[in-house]
Design a protein around this motif. Structure first.
Motif, PDB file in Angstrom:
ATOM      1  N   LYS A 182       0.850  -1.190   0.000  1.00  0.00           N
ATOM      2  CA  LYS A 182       0.000   0.000   0.000  1.00  0.00           C
ATOM      3  C   LYS A 182       0.888   1.245   0.000  1.00  0.00           C
ATOM      4  O   LYS A 182       2.010   1.225   0.520  1.00  0.00           O
ATOM      5  CB  LYS A 182      -0.901   0.042   1.241  1.00  0.00           C
ATOM      6  CG  LYS A 182      -2.096  -0.895   1.193  1.00  0.00           C
ATOM      7  CD  LYS A 182      -3.003  -0.646   2.380  1.00  0.00           C
ATOM      8  CE  LYS A 182      -4.250  -1.513   2.328  1.00  0.00           C
ATOM      9  NZ  LYS A 182      -5.172  -1.245   3.455  1.00  0.00           N
ATOM     10  N   GLY A 183       0.346   2.349  -0.565  1.00  0.00           N
ATOM     11  CA  GLY A 183       1.133   3.558  -0.608  1.00  0.00           C
ATOM     12  C   GLY A 183       0.294   4.806  -0.766  1.00  0.00           C
ATOM     13  O   GLY A 183      -0.946   4.754  -0.789  1.00  0.00           O
ATOM     14  N   ILE A 184       0.987   5.937  -0.882  1.00  0.00           N
ATOM     15  CA  ILE A 184       0.336   7.239  -1.040  1.00  0.00           C
ATOM     16  C   ILE A 184       1.042   7.987  -2.167  1.00  0.00           C
ATOM     17  O   ILE A 184       2.271   7.936  -2.281  1.00  0.00           O
ATOM     18  CB  ILE A 184       0.451   8.107   0.240  1.00  0.00           C
ATOM     19  CG1 ILE A 184       0.238   7.287   1.508  1.00  0.00           C
ATOM     20  CG2 ILE A 184      -0.524   9.285   0.186  1.00  0.00           C
ATOM     21  CD1 ILE A 184       0.794   7.958   2.763  1.00  0.00           C
ATOM     22  N   VAL A 227      -3.544  -1.153  -2.258  1.00  0.00           N
ATOM     23  CA  VAL A 227      -4.084   0.050  -2.898  1.00  0.00           C
ATOM     24  C   VAL A 227      -3.176   1.246  -2.642  1.00  0.00           C
ATOM     25  O   VAL A 227      -2.363   1.250  -1.709  1.00  0.00           O
ATOM     26  CB  VAL A 227      -5.519   0.344  -2.409  1.00  0.00           C
ATOM     27  CG1 VAL A 227      -6.474  -0.747  -2.880  1.00  0.00           C
ATOM     28  CG2 VAL A 227      -5.567   0.480  -0.897  1.00  0.00           C
ATOM     29  N   VAL A 228      -3.335   2.265  -3.487  1.00  0.00           N
ATOM     30  CA  VAL A 228      -2.519   3.471  -3.382  1.00  0.00           C
ATOM     31  C   VAL A 228      -3.444   4.687  -3.429  1.00  0.00           C
ATOM     32  O   VAL A 228      -4.183   4.872  -4.404  1.00  0.00           O
ATOM     33  CB  VAL A 228      -1.493   3.555  -4.535  1.00  0.00           C
ATOM     34  CG1 VAL A 228      -0.663   4.827  -4.420  1.00  0.00           C
ATOM     35  CG2 VAL A 228      -0.587   2.323  -4.538  1.00  0.00           C
ATOM     36  N   LEU A 229      -3.420   5.485  -2.374  1.00  0.00           N
ATOM     37  CA  LEU A 229      -4.272   6.670  -2.292  1.00  0.00           C
ATOM     38  C   LEU A 229      -3.594   7.849  -2.973  1.00  0.00           C
ATOM     39  O   LEU A 229      -2.451   8.188  -2.648  1.00  0.00           O
ATOM     40  CB  LEU A 229      -4.568   7.007  -0.835  1.00  0.00           C
ATOM     41  CG  LEU A 229      -5.489   8.216  -0.587  1.00  0.00           C
ATOM     42  CD1 LEU A 229      -6.901   7.915  -1.070  1.00  0.00           C
ATOM     43  CD2 LEU A 229      -5.507   8.601   0.888  1.00  0.00           C
ATOM     44  N   VAL A 230      -4.288   8.467  -3.916  1.00  0.00           N
ATOM     45  CA  VAL A 230      -3.789   9.656  -4.613  1.00  0.00           C
ATOM     46  C   VAL A 230      -4.537  10.854  -4.046  1.00  0.00           C
ATOM     47  O   VAL A 230      -5.763  10.949  -4.176  1.00  0.00           O
ATOM     48  CB  VAL A 230      -4.004   9.555  -6.136  1.00  0.00           C
ATOM     49  CG1 VAL A 230      -3.418  10.776  -6.834  1.00  0.00           C
ATOM     50  CG2 VAL A 230      -3.397   8.266  -6.682  1.00  0.00           C
ATOM     51  N   SER A 231      -3.812  11.786  -3.407  1.00  0.00           N
ATOM     52  CA  SER A 231      -4.501  12.855  -2.686  1.00  0.00           C
ATOM     53  C   SER A 231      -3.662  14.122  -2.593  1.00  0.00           C
ATOM     54  O   SER A 231      -2.439  14.056  -2.447  1.00  0.00           O
ATOM     55  CB  SER A 231      -4.855  12.388  -1.275  1.00  0.00           C
ATOM     56  OG  SER A 231      -5.388  13.450  -0.498  1.00  0.00           O
ATOM     57  N   PRO A 232      -4.321  15.280  -2.625  1.00  0.00           N
ATOM     58  CA  PRO A 232      -3.616  16.544  -2.381  1.00  0.00           C
ATOM     59  C   PRO A 232      -3.654  16.971  -0.921  1.00  0.00           C
ATOM     60  O   PRO A 232      -3.091  17.999  -0.569  1.00  0.00           O
ATOM     61  CB  PRO A 232      -4.409  17.533  -3.243  1.00  0.00           C
ATOM     62  CG  PRO A 232      -5.816  17.017  -3.182  1.00  0.00           C
ATOM     63  CD  PRO A 232      -5.709  15.513  -3.092  1.00  0.00           C
ATOM     64  N   VAL A 234      -3.578  14.771   2.323  1.00  0.00           N
ATOM     65  CA  VAL A 234      -3.370  13.854   3.453  1.00  0.00           C
ATOM     66  C   VAL A 234      -1.955  14.014   4.022  1.00  0.00           C
ATOM     67  O   VAL A 234      -1.445  13.125   4.691  1.00  0.00           O
ATOM     68  CB  VAL A 234      -3.633  12.381   3.052  1.00  0.00           C
ATOM     69  CG1 VAL A 234      -5.098  12.164   2.734  1.00  0.00           C
ATOM     70  CG2 VAL A 234      -2.736  11.956   1.887  1.00  0.00           C
ATOM     71  N   GLY A 235      -1.348  15.166   3.779  1.00  0.00           N
ATOM     72  CA  GLY A 235      -0.006  15.411   4.273  1.00  0.00           C
ATOM     73  C   GLY A 235       0.047  15.758   5.745  1.00  0.00           C
ATOM     74  O   GLY A 235       1.111  15.704   6.363  1.00  0.00           O
ATOM     75  N   ILE A 236      -1.102  16.107   6.312  1.00  0.00           N
ATOM     76  CA  ILE A 236      -1.183  16.488   7.724  1.00  0.00           C
ATOM     77  C   ILE A 236      -2.400  15.808   8.345  1.00  0.00           C
ATOM     78  O   ILE A 236      -3.463  15.737   7.729  1.00  0.00           O
ATOM     79  CB  ILE A 236      -1.314  18.014   7.886  1.00  0.00           C
ATOM     80  CG1 ILE A 236      -0.046  18.720   7.391  1.00  0.00           C
ATOM     81  CG2 ILE A 236      -1.565  18.419   9.337  1.00  0.00           C
ATOM     82  CD1 ILE A 236      -0.115  20.226   7.452  1.00  0.00           C
ATOM     83  N   GLY A 237      -2.220  15.307   9.556  1.00  0.00           N
ATOM     84  CA  GLY A 237      -3.365  14.843  10.335  1.00  0.00           C
ATOM     85  C   GLY A 237      -3.871  13.452  10.030  1.00  0.00           C
ATOM     86  O   GLY A 237      -4.889  13.033  10.584  1.00  0.00           O
ATOM     87  N   VAL A 238      -3.193  12.694   9.166  1.00  0.00           N
ATOM     88  CA  VAL A 238      -3.612  11.330   8.868  1.00  0.00           C
ATOM     89  C   VAL A 238      -2.434  10.402   9.127  1.00  0.00           C
ATOM     90  O   VAL A 238      -1.316  10.674   8.696  1.00  0.00           O
ATOM     91  CB  VAL A 238      -4.077  11.166   7.402  1.00  0.00           C
ATOM     92  CG1 VAL A 238      -4.653   9.773   7.183  1.00  0.00           C
ATOM     93  CG2 VAL A 238      -5.108  12.228   7.047  1.00  0.00           C
ATOM     94  N   SER A 239      -2.685   9.301   9.821  1.00  0.00           N
ATOM     95  CA  SER A 239      -1.631   8.352  10.171  1.00  0.00           C
ATOM     96  C   SER A 239      -1.746   7.101   9.305  1.00  0.00           C
ATOM     97  O   SER A 239      -2.728   6.370   9.384  1.00  0.00           O
ATOM     98  CB  SER A 239      -1.734   7.978  11.657  1.00  0.00           C
ATOM     99  OG  SER A 239      -0.745   7.035  12.003  1.00  0.00           O
TER     100      SER A 239
END
Length: 334
Positions: A182-184, A227-232, A234-239
């Protein structure tokens, strides 16, 4: 209108024959059953209105004293399909000192992104002569949190479309390299996330918009697949601890948006703030997937703009980040 409404609602509640015991009972029942009767709704609405009244009173007082420190921001709410306005202070340090720090004899602030004592004190309304700054190394082994700087192109406004075309084959290669993990993928903008969605067809990729972020995060966390989450955002506040992310790709440096009038004025008034904030945001992103001494993940930065950050803002980059960086030279595919 708000004051008139409050007076009317307060009067309506006080004219009813009620007791403190019945109020508490109604609140308890509404919490247990997750339902609200009319009295509870009115009480909560009165509370909300009084909070808004307090905010407006404070704003009017502070605006009168320093009108140049306030800016009117405009946003488009995708969920409600409407434009919203927000009154915001350009700098908050005076208000932090007045309403928070001055109320206490001593304050402890702990963060992985203080970065610079003098600038941190300035931005947060602290008297630097009364502040003590203590920095400790990261307790996480550096081998568990490597940062690979692989400059493919600069994701600047002028070059972003050309750079993205160079990104495509390398993102595909990285997805293949970590095909069982899994990744981001951090994009820092919905525009870039959309480009990835349209250009890289991979069933592992999960995307979200401004209305379904929580649902897509749950999908990522609950999935048994890599799965890999693509997001602008989730750089703060998500573990993303343990197997929730074993790798992450930073496609665009997290520079503060200059579409914001507040950010433009901040950069104009204090140029160091822009570099400081960019590095702080980057440090936050780097920390998303490694959450303990035994956790581990690879971070790959493919935006060549990171080179400018290392060249011109290295004084803000903490040692625990610098010691983890390895540069990977690549022959960019045209």
């Amino acid at each position: 209108e708000m004051l008139t409404t409050l007076e009317s609602m307060d009067g309506g509640m006080s004219s009813q024959s009620r007791s403190v015991k019945s109020d508490k009972r109604d609140l308890k029942i509404s919490k247990l059953l997750k339902t609200k009767n009319s009295d509870v709704k009115i009480m909560q609405l009165i509370t909300d209105l009084k909070q808004y009244q307090l905010k407006i009173d404070i704003f009017l007082k502070e605006y009168k004293e320093n009108p140049n420190n306030w800016v009117l921001e405009s946003y488009y709410n995708e969920n409600l399909k409407q434009r919203e306005l927000s009154l915001e202070p350009i700098w908050a340090y005076d208000y932090l000192d007045k309403y928070v720090f001055s109320k206490y004899d001593m304050v402890f602030l702990m963060s992985g992104t203080i970065l610079d004592k003098n600038l941190f004190c300035q931005l947060n309304g602290l008297d630097v002569t009364k502040a003590v700054y203590y920095s400790i190394p990261s307790p996480f082994p550096v081998k568990n949190r490597p940062i690979y700087y692989m400059p493919i192109g600069k994701m600047s406004f002028k070059n972003k479309e050309e750079t993205f075309q160079k990104y495509i084959p390398y993102i595909k290669k990285l997805l293949e390299k970590y095909k069982n993990k899994k990744g981001i993928i951090h994009t820092n903008s919905f525009e870039l996330a959309k480009w990835i969605e349209n250009s890289i067809i991979d069933k592992r990729l999960i995307f979200h918009d401004s209305s379904n972020k929580d649902e897509q995060l749950k999908l990522h966390f609950n999935s048994e697949d890599p799965v890999v989450l693509v997001s602008p955002s989730v750089g703060i506040g998500v573990s993303f601890d343990n197997d929730n992310a074993r790798f992450q790709i930073i496609c665009k440096m997290p520079y503060p948006s200059l579409a914001s009038q507040k950010n433009k004025l901040r950069m104009k008034n204090n140029p160091d703030w822009y570099s400081y904030r960019s590095v702080a945001l980057l440090c936050q992103i780097v920390g998303r997937p490694v959450r303990s001494e035994t956790d581990y993940a690879d971070t790959i930065i493919i935006d060549g703009s990171f080179g400018d950050v290392m060249k011109y803002s290295s004084n803000f980059i903490p040692d625990y980040i610098q010691e983890a960086i390895t540069r990977i030279n690549v022959n960019v595919i045209a």
